[in-house]
Design an enzyme around this catalytic site. Structure first.
Site, mmCIF file in Angstrom:
data_model
loop_
_atom_site.group_PDB
_atom_site.id
_atom_site.type_symbol
_atom_site.label_atom_id
_atom_site.label_comp_id
_atom_site.label_asym_id
_atom_site.label_seq_id
_atom_site.Cartn_x
_atom_site.Cartn_y
_atom_site.Cartn_z
ATOM 1 N N LYS A 1 0.834 -1.196 0.000
ATOM 2 C CA LYS A 1 0.000 0.000 0.000
ATOM 3 C C LYS A 1 0.872 1.250 0.000
ATOM 4 O O LYS A 1 1.553 1.541 0.964
ATOM 5 C CB LYS A 1 -0.919 0.048 1.223
ATOM 6 C CG LYS A 1 -1.992 1.121 1.035
ATOM 7 C CD LYS A 1 -2.637 1.581 2.310
ATOM 8 C CE LYS A 1 -1.852 2.644 3.024
ATOM 9 N NZ LYS A 1 -1.714 3.931 2.298
ATOM 10 N N GLY B 1 7.238 4.643 8.146
ATOM 11 C CA GLY B 1 6.370 5.800 8.349
ATOM 12 C C GLY B 1 6.570 6.377 9.737
ATOM 13 O O GLY B 1 7.663 6.281 10.308
ATOM 14 N N SER B 2 5.506 6.966 10.277
ATOM 15 C CA SER B 2 5.632 7.683 11.543
ATOM 16 C C SER B 2 5.746 6.727 12.725
ATOM 17 O O SER B 2 5.251 5.602 12.686
ATOM 18 C CB SER B 2 4.422 8.596 11.731
ATOM 19 O OG SER B 2 3.247 7.815 11.822
ATOM 20 N N THR B 3 6.384 7.194 13.778
ATOM 21 C CA THR B 3 6.515 6.410 15.003
ATOM 22 C C THR B 3 5.135 6.122 15.594
ATOM 23 O O THR B 3 4.894 5.029 16.116
ATOM 24 C CB THR B 3 7.418 7.159 16.001
ATOM 25 O OG1 THR B 3 8.691 7.331 15.371
ATOM 26 C CG2 THR B 3 7.611 6.385 17.289
ATOM 27 N N GLY C 1 3.639 3.329 13.692
ATOM 28 C CA GLY C 1 4.463 2.156 14.018
ATOM 29 C C GLY C 1 4.032 1.526 15.336
ATOM 30 O O GLY C 1 3.943 0.297 15.463
ATOM 31 N N GLU D 1 10.370 0.724 10.154
ATOM 32 C CA GLU D 1 11.342 1.820 9.979
ATOM 33 C C GLU D 1 10.611 3.101 10.321
ATOM 34 O O GLU D 1 9.737 3.523 9.564
ATOM 35 C CB GLU D 1 11.815 1.900 8.523
ATOM 36 C CG GLU D 1 12.481 0.660 7.994
ATOM 37 C CD GLU D 1 13.946 0.554 8.386
ATOM 38 O OE1 GLU D 1 14.446 1.458 9.083
ATOM 39 O OE2 GLU D 1 14.564 -0.432 8.000
ATOM 40 N N CYS E 1 13.720 10.273 6.974
ATOM 41 C CA CYS E 1 13.736 9.802 8.361
ATOM 42 C C CYS E 1 15.127 9.922 8.952
ATOM 43 O O CYS E 1 15.278 10.107 10.158
ATOM 44 C CB CYS E 1 13.223 8.369 8.448
ATOM 45 S SG CYS E 1 13.976 7.299 7.230
ATOM 46 N N GLU F 1 10.617 14.968 15.872
ATOM 47 C CA GLU F 1 10.849 14.912 14.434
ATOM 48 C C GLU F 1 9.973 15.957 13.740
ATOM 49 O O GLU F 1 8.769 15.989 13.928
ATOM 50 C CB GLU F 1 10.512 13.516 13.900
ATOM 51 C CG GLU F 1 10.804 13.380 12.427
ATOM 52 C CD GLU F 1 10.610 11.967 11.894
ATOM 53 O OE1 GLU F 1 9.541 11.389 12.136
ATOM 54 O OE2 GLU F 1 11.533 11.457 11.232
#
Ligand code: NAI
Ligand code: MG
Length: 490
Positions: A196, A248-250, A253, A270, A304, A401
């Site tokens: 996706k 993607g974003s923490t 995640g 990641e 990132c 971030e």
């Protein structure tokens, strides 16, 4: 007299007095509408819904994209499972490798078109999509094609076996490259895939679907479903997925980690970063400044591993700061399709809002903000390259971030102080060390808690090198021999 359009263009480039050099859009064939790529065919979404993908450089619509729902995700997973059991599992490693080579070569053949579409859909400069994203994506396919029939040598005496169906979710900062990072090792190790792409940048993944179709990859081995977070969540939660690979974003995640806890799904995550570049007084300063510029302004800071924090040894702070400001003034911000452009458009209005929020926070926290004085286009999403000085360790701009062209600068006196400050973050993805002394490099690289550390360079990528983080930056490695392991039982 120059037309109005030209006058604006020339203004963008005024810092270096370069005439506009726009790449032609004519190679980019973008359909009005794209469906879901399931079982080797493009299929209408069962939701009957479509969303727009726009060009962030001018806010114009590029195409309508199918929104996949749970039923579509299920169809794609069933197709991937059937392809795995009936075809791919039984296909010889040598045959698998031929298909992957073919995809690599077709990416090379269509490199120009892919680069232009990447730039139109995501806003990154054409120089970057042409010289970095597309060639590196092809290289990933070439590299993993080479491994497909050599897995016993990669893991001697460990009888490596494929996992089954991999669900892969990727972000908008390197759309085609992230698709390559995910698909190439999965296919090489004998898995099938449901991928996706991100909702703001689906076009190059859909072009890759066309390439995969032309390459005659057996139907169902790679399925590409478009949609936003809900589509991604349906994929994560599907019971017949064996592996989730996410970049993607923490925050997302963490949601994924919770969702798959207690299941047999293997995962590679990641996530974000807050990388430090550290400049010692014995470093080649011009080279270091260029590396810092590349590290944070490359791809508008949508990276990132962006070097979003800078630590400068006190004795060279003034001169480094001056060099940095001078170099920032020469950067060209503007039309991403112009080959002179250094910094293109921010990927979305939403991301520009996030960056602008942090610019306010930084000033409220008492840091000093400096932005280059360049003009930026009136339409589209743009941000001038920005640095903050007088930053405290606890400031949010030094801890969180931002994912934009924003650099937080601090100073240090000793190696130990630099290590302590650089490690003072919840992330641990990457870092950069600039010094003339080898022993200092070894000391720093052994004590910095980051997955990737560059010395006297920054943001260098190669398919043979593993990449990944510690702490809130995620786990698992992609790239290199390590990247195979995430898709195997060994
Ligand atoms: P995001 O993490 O929401 O999006 C990444 C991908 O995950 C997209 O394909 C999205 O559709 C999908 N997704 C969203 N919610 C999901 C869910 N619940 N389950 C499964 N998939 C889901 O990132 P977003 O919102 O676009 O950006 C927010 C921040 O994330 C950025 O400001 C940046 O700090 C960070 N980020 C980090 C990236 C990296 O490379 N590590 C890439 C993109 C964003
Ligand atoms: Mg777009």
């Amino acid at each position: 007299m120059a037309s109005k359009k030209n006058t604006i263009k020339l203004q963008f480039n005024s810092s270096r007095n370069l005439a506009p050099a726009p790449e032609s859009k004519s190679v980019a064939k973008i359909a009005d509408k794209y469906d879901l790529f399931i079982n080797g065919k493009f299929e209408k979404p069962s939701s009957k819904k479509y969303f727009n993908t726009i060009n962030p450089a001018n806010e114009e619509k590029l195409s309508s994209i199918a929104e996949g729902n749970g039923a579509d995700v299920n169809k794609a997973v069933v197709a991937a499972r059937n392809a795995y059991e009936k075809i791919w599992k039984k296909t010889s490693a040598k045959e698998r490798s031929k298909y992957i080579y073919r995809i690599a070569r077709m990416i090379q053949e269509r490199a120009r078109e892919l680069a232009v579409i990447e730039t139109l859909d995501g806003g990154k400069s054409i120089r970057e999509s042409r010289d970095f994203d597309v060639p590196t994506a092809a290289n990933h396919f070439f590299y993993y094609a080479g491994w497909a029939d050599k897995l016993e040598y990669a893991f001697p005496n460990r009888k490596p076996q494929s996992l089954g169906v991999a669900g892969q979710i990727i972000p908008w900062n390197f759309p085609l490259l992230m698709a390559a990072w995910k698909i190439a090792p999965a296919l090489a190790t004998g898995n099938t895939v449901v991928l996706k792409p991100a909702e703001t940048t689906p076009l190059t993944a859909l072009k890759l679907a066309e390439i995969i179709q032309e390459a005659d990859l057996p139907p169902g081995v790679v399925n590409i479903i478009t949609g936003a977070g809900a589509t991604g969540a349906a994929l994560v939660n599907h019971p017949d997925i064996n592996k989730i690979a996410f970049t993607g974003s923490t925050d997302v995640g963490k949601i994924i980690q919770k969702a798959i806890a207690g299941t047999n799904k293997k995962a590679t995550l990641e996530l974000g970063g807050k990388a430090a570049n550290i400049i010692f007084d014995d470093a080649p300063l011009d080279q270091a400044v260029e590396g810092v510029i590349n590290g944070i302004f490359f791809n508008q800071g949508h990276v990132c591993c962006a070097g979003s924090r800078l630590f400068v040894q006190e004795s060279v702070y003034k001169i480094v700061l001056q060099k940095l400001k001078d170099r920032m003034e020469s950067l060209i911000v503007g039309d991403p399709l112009d080959k002179n452009t250094d910094i293109g458009a921010i990927n979305s209005k939403q991301q520009l809002d996030v960056i602008q929020k942090y610019l306010k926070i930084g000033q409220q926290e008492g840091a000093d903000m400096f932005q280059s004085s360049c003009n930026i286009p009136k339409k589209g999403f743009y941000c001038r390259p920005t640095i903050f000085t007088n930053v405290a360790q606890s400031n949010r701009i030094a801890q969180e971030e931002i994912f934009g062209p924003v650099l937080a600068i601090q100073t240090f006196r000793t190696e130990d102080e630099a290590i302590e400050k650089a490690n003072n973050t919840p992330f641990g993805l990457s870092a950069g060390v600039w010094t003339d002394k080898g022993s200092k490099i070894f000391n720093m690289t052994s004590k910095l808690r980051a997955g990737v550390i560059w010395a006297n360079t920054y943001n260098k990528f190669d398919p043979t090198s593993p990449f990944g983080g510690y702490k809130e930056s995620g786990f698992g490695r992609e790239g290199g021999l390590h990247g195979l392991e995430g898709y195997l039982k060994v």
